[in-house]
Design a protein around this motif. Structure first.
Motif, mmCIF file in Angstrom:
data_model
loop_
_atom_site.group_PDB
_atom_site.id
_atom_site.type_symbol
_atom_site.label_atom_id
_atom_site.label_comp_id
_atom_site.label_asym_id
_atom_site.label_seq_id
_atom_site.Cartn_x
_atom_site.Cartn_y
_atom_site.Cartn_z
ATOM 1 N N LEU A 1 0.819 -1.213 0.000
ATOM 2 C CA LEU A 1 0.000 0.000 0.000
ATOM 3 C C LEU A 1 0.848 1.257 0.000
ATOM 4 N N ALA A 2 2.017 1.223 0.636
ATOM 5 C CA ALA A 2 2.863 2.408 0.714
ATOM 6 C C ALA A 2 3.291 2.891 -0.667
ATOM 7 N N ALA A 3 3.288 1.987 -1.655
ATOM 8 C CA ALA A 3 3.681 2.384 -3.007
ATOM 9 C C ALA A 3 2.709 3.406 -3.583
ATOM 10 N N TYR A 4 1.479 3.421 -3.070
ATOM 11 C CA TYR A 4 0.486 4.380 -3.546
ATOM 12 C C TYR A 4 0.453 5.644 -2.682
ATOM 13 N N GLY A 5 1.405 5.733 -1.765
ATOM 14 C CA GLY A 5 1.402 6.864 -0.840
ATOM 15 C C GLY A 5 1.568 8.204 -1.510
ATOM 16 N N ASN A 6 2.263 8.261 -2.651
ATOM 17 C CA ASN A 6 2.469 9.536 -3.317
ATOM 18 C C ASN A 6 1.173 10.134 -3.842
ATOM 19 N N LEU A 7 0.165 9.288 -4.099
ATOM 20 C CA LEU A 7 -1.149 9.823 -4.444
ATOM 21 C C LEU A 7 -1.716 10.615 -3.268
ATOM 22 N N PHE A 8 -1.516 10.102 -2.060
ATOM 23 C CA PHE A 8 -1.973 10.793 -0.865
ATOM 24 C C PHE A 8 -1.205 12.100 -0.678
ATOM 25 N N VAL A 9 0.108 12.091 -0.950
ATOM 26 C CA VAL A 9 0.905 13.310 -0.802
ATOM 27 C C VAL A 9 0.381 14.401 -1.726
ATOM 28 N N THR A 10 0.122 14.036 -2.985
ATOM 29 C CA THR A 10 -0.372 15.018 -3.953
ATOM 30 C C THR A 10 -1.683 15.627 -3.479
ATOM 31 N N ALA A 11 -2.583 14.781 -2.994
ATOM 32 C CA ALA A 11 -3.875 15.294 -2.520
ATOM 33 C C ALA A 11 -3.728 16.086 -1.225
ATOM 34 N N ALA A 12 -2.826 15.620 -0.347
ATOM 35 C CA ALA A 12 -2.722 16.212 0.985
ATOM 36 C C ALA A 12 -2.238 17.652 0.950
ATOM 37 N N VAL A 13 -1.402 18.013 -0.032
ATOM 38 C CA VAL A 13 -0.858 19.375 -0.064
ATOM 39 C C VAL A 13 -1.811 20.354 -0.721
ATOM 40 N N PHE A 14 -2.907 19.860 -1.292
ATOM 41 C CA PHE A 14 -3.778 20.739 -2.068
ATOM 42 C C PHE A 14 -4.422 21.810 -1.192
ATOM 43 N N ALA A 15 -4.949 21.408 -0.040
ATOM 44 C CA ALA A 15 -5.625 22.381 0.836
ATOM 45 C C ALA A 15 -4.672 23.464 1.355
ATOM 46 N N PRO A 16 -3.486 23.112 1.885
ATOM 47 C CA PRO A 16 -2.594 24.185 2.327
ATOM 48 C C PRO A 16 -2.118 25.071 1.185
ATOM 49 N N ALA A 17 -1.934 24.496 -0.021
ATOM 50 C CA ALA A 17 -1.546 25.332 -1.160
ATOM 51 C C ALA A 17 -2.672 26.294 -1.515
ATOM 52 N N LEU A 18 -3.912 25.799 -1.428
ATOM 53 C CA LEU A 18 -5.072 26.652 -1.713
ATOM 54 C C LEU A 18 -5.184 27.779 -0.692
ATOM 55 N N THR A 19 -4.822 27.492 0.547
ATOM 56 C CA THR A 19 -4.845 28.514 1.590
ATOM 57 C C THR A 19 -3.874 29.650 1.281
ATOM 58 N N THR A 20 -2.744 29.334 0.664
ATOM 59 C CA THR A 20 -1.752 30.380 0.396
ATOM 60 C C THR A 20 -2.253 31.376 -0.642
ATOM 61 N N THR A 21 -2.976 30.909 -1.659
ATOM 62 C CA THR A 21 -3.488 31.854 -2.649
ATOM 63 C C THR A 21 -4.585 32.725 -2.056
ATOM 64 N N TYR A 22 -5.432 32.134 -1.225
ATOM 65 C CA TYR A 22 -6.512 32.899 -0.584
ATOM 66 C C TYR A 22 -5.960 33.929 0.388
ATOM 67 N N SER A 23 -5.152 33.459 1.321
ATOM 68 C CA SER A 23 -4.650 34.344 2.359
ATOM 69 C C SER A 23 -3.571 35.281 1.819
ATOM 70 N N GLY A 24 -2.795 34.819 0.860
ATOM 71 C CA GLY A 24 -1.771 35.671 0.277
ATOM 72 C C GLY A 24 -2.361 36.847 -0.459
ATOM 73 N N ALA A 25 -3.427 36.603 -1.212
ATOM 74 C CA ALA A 25 -4.091 37.709 -1.912
ATOM 75 C C ALA A 25 -4.671 38.707 -0.918
ATOM 76 N N LEU A 26 -5.257 38.217 0.164
ATOM 77 C CA LEU A 26 -5.773 39.114 1.203
ATOM 78 C C LEU A 26 -4.651 39.955 1.807
ATOM 79 N N ALA A 27 -3.524 39.315 2.079
ATOM 80 C CA ALA A 27 -2.401 40.023 2.687
ATOM 81 C C ALA A 27 -1.887 41.125 1.776
ATOM 82 N N LEU A 28 -1.728 40.831 0.497
ATOM 83 C CA LEU A 28 -1.224 41.824 -0.446
ATOM 84 C C LEU A 28 -2.200 42.984 -0.610
#
Length: 361
Positions: free
Chosen positions: A221-248
């Motif tokens: 199962l660990a061989a499929y872990g990179n699929l989880f990594v790709t999905a897992a970073v999506f929310a924090p990356a999305l937060t940076t565009t939202y909050s970054g635009a507000l900050a600027l």
């Protein structure tokens, strides 16, 4: 952290880091709670009530750069995982993921929240997968104090949460009470510590800090872990565009939301393609030195106002020199840089508060 200690992570580092994270999150997050417990607004909305125009401009630039860095980290890690899964060149995976994050940034808040929930579940699934498939060979924590490396660990945990802590009012806005805020803080800090322990366990099993490479070389199962990594970073990356635009836009109100998101995403994608995520610890050290000093005078001023004291603007000298000194100490390689910055900010804040008290006649 496990790599720095060549083994188990000191409990002292985890407890000290968690306590400092909670203090920063709660102190700044209180600004977003509804009156009379807070100001009831995002950082962009409440900043004019606390900071002078020059201070807001400096803050916007610093936060904008920080959001670009976090976008580069999250998309760099997720893009490398995506490239591994699809057997593409690493930079191509990063650019594909960056485009997807930017596209979803323009979606409705309801859709964005649903995606955030789904990808957060993926992050938790990744942790469970790593723990199940890559169990540690020994205890991942130790009672050994760890020496000066523990101070670096605490700084890293502070840096991890520093941007989010400073912008905590963006996410605590509308909470009804400080108790609600306390639950939100707990729901961030406790999983962060748990994930840190799990990461230490993975290092003890593999001796590697590169989760993408570890999962790519695994079986089962660990061989499929990179699929989880790709999905897992999506929310924090999305937060940076939202909050970054507000900050600027806090420093430049005429800036459109689209322009703000692009300012974060485009250079962030370049960093991601260059695997900025491999520079995590130096990046956290810089963030821990630069941003937390501002939280000290802002949280103190909010505390004063809630107790009926007259409102006062937070001067730049209460936090900017402390941040610059801490950043210089970080560049010099001193592990006490972040704590020194907080101490200097606390001292300057005490001077500012004391200068405003009426003198006895």
């Amino acid at each position: 952290m496990a790599d720095r200690h060549h083994g188990a992570v000191p409990v002292l580092a985890l407890v000290g880091g968690a306590a400092l994270m909670a203090l920063l999150l709660f102190g700044q997050g209180a600004l977003g709670v509804r009156p009379p417990y807070g100001d009831g607004g995002t950082l962009t909305e409440v900043a004019p009530r606390y900071l002078p125009a020059a201070g807001r401009a400096v803050l916007s630039v610093v936060l904008g750069v920080a959001m670009i860095g976090w976008f580069g980290f999250n998309v760099g890690l997720g893009g490398a995982s995506l490239a591994t899964v699809l057997r593409l060149p690493g930079p191509v995976g990063a650019l594909l993921l960056a485009g997807a994050v930017l596209a979803v940034s323009y979606a409705s808040p309801r859709l964005g929240n649903r995606i955030a929930v789904a990808t957060t579940l993926a992050a938790l699934g990744l942790v469970a997968l790593c723990v199940a498939q890559l169990p540690p060979t020994s205890a991942p924590v130790t009672l050994d104090p760890g020496g000066w490396a523990t101070a670096a660990d605490i700084a890293a945990m502070t840096g991890y949460v520093s941007v989010f802590a400073l912008r905590a009012p963006d996410f605590s806005r509308g909470l009804a009470s400080r108790r609600d805020l306390g639950w939100c803080v707990l729901l961030l800090v406790a999983p962060a510590v748990a994930v840190g322990v799990a990461g230490a366990g993975v290092w003890l099993r593999t001796g590697s800090t590169d989760v993408v490479a570890v999962l790519a070389g695994s079986t089962g199962l660990a061989a499929y872990g990179n699929l989880f990594v790709t999905a897992a970073v999506f929310a924090p990356a999305l937060t940076t565009t939202y909050s970054g635009a507000l900050a600027l836009r806090g420093g430049w109100p005429a800036l459109s939301p689209t322009a703000g998101m692009l300012i974060v995403a485009v250079p962030g994608a370049v960093l991601a393609a260059a695997r900025f995520d491999r520079l995590l610890l130096p990046w956290l050290a810089v963030l821990a030195a630069t941003l937390p000093p501002l939280i000290v005078p802002m949280a103190t001023e909010a505390w004063r106002r809630r107790r009926g004291h007259p409102a006062r603007i937070v001067p730049v000298w209460t936090w900017l020199p402390a941040g610059l000194v801490a950043t210089a100490l970080t560049a010099a390689g001193l592990t006490v840089a972040a704590v020194t910055g907080l101490a200097l900010a606390a001292l300057a804040t005490a001077v500012h508060v004391g200068a405003g008290r009426p003198r006895p006649t």
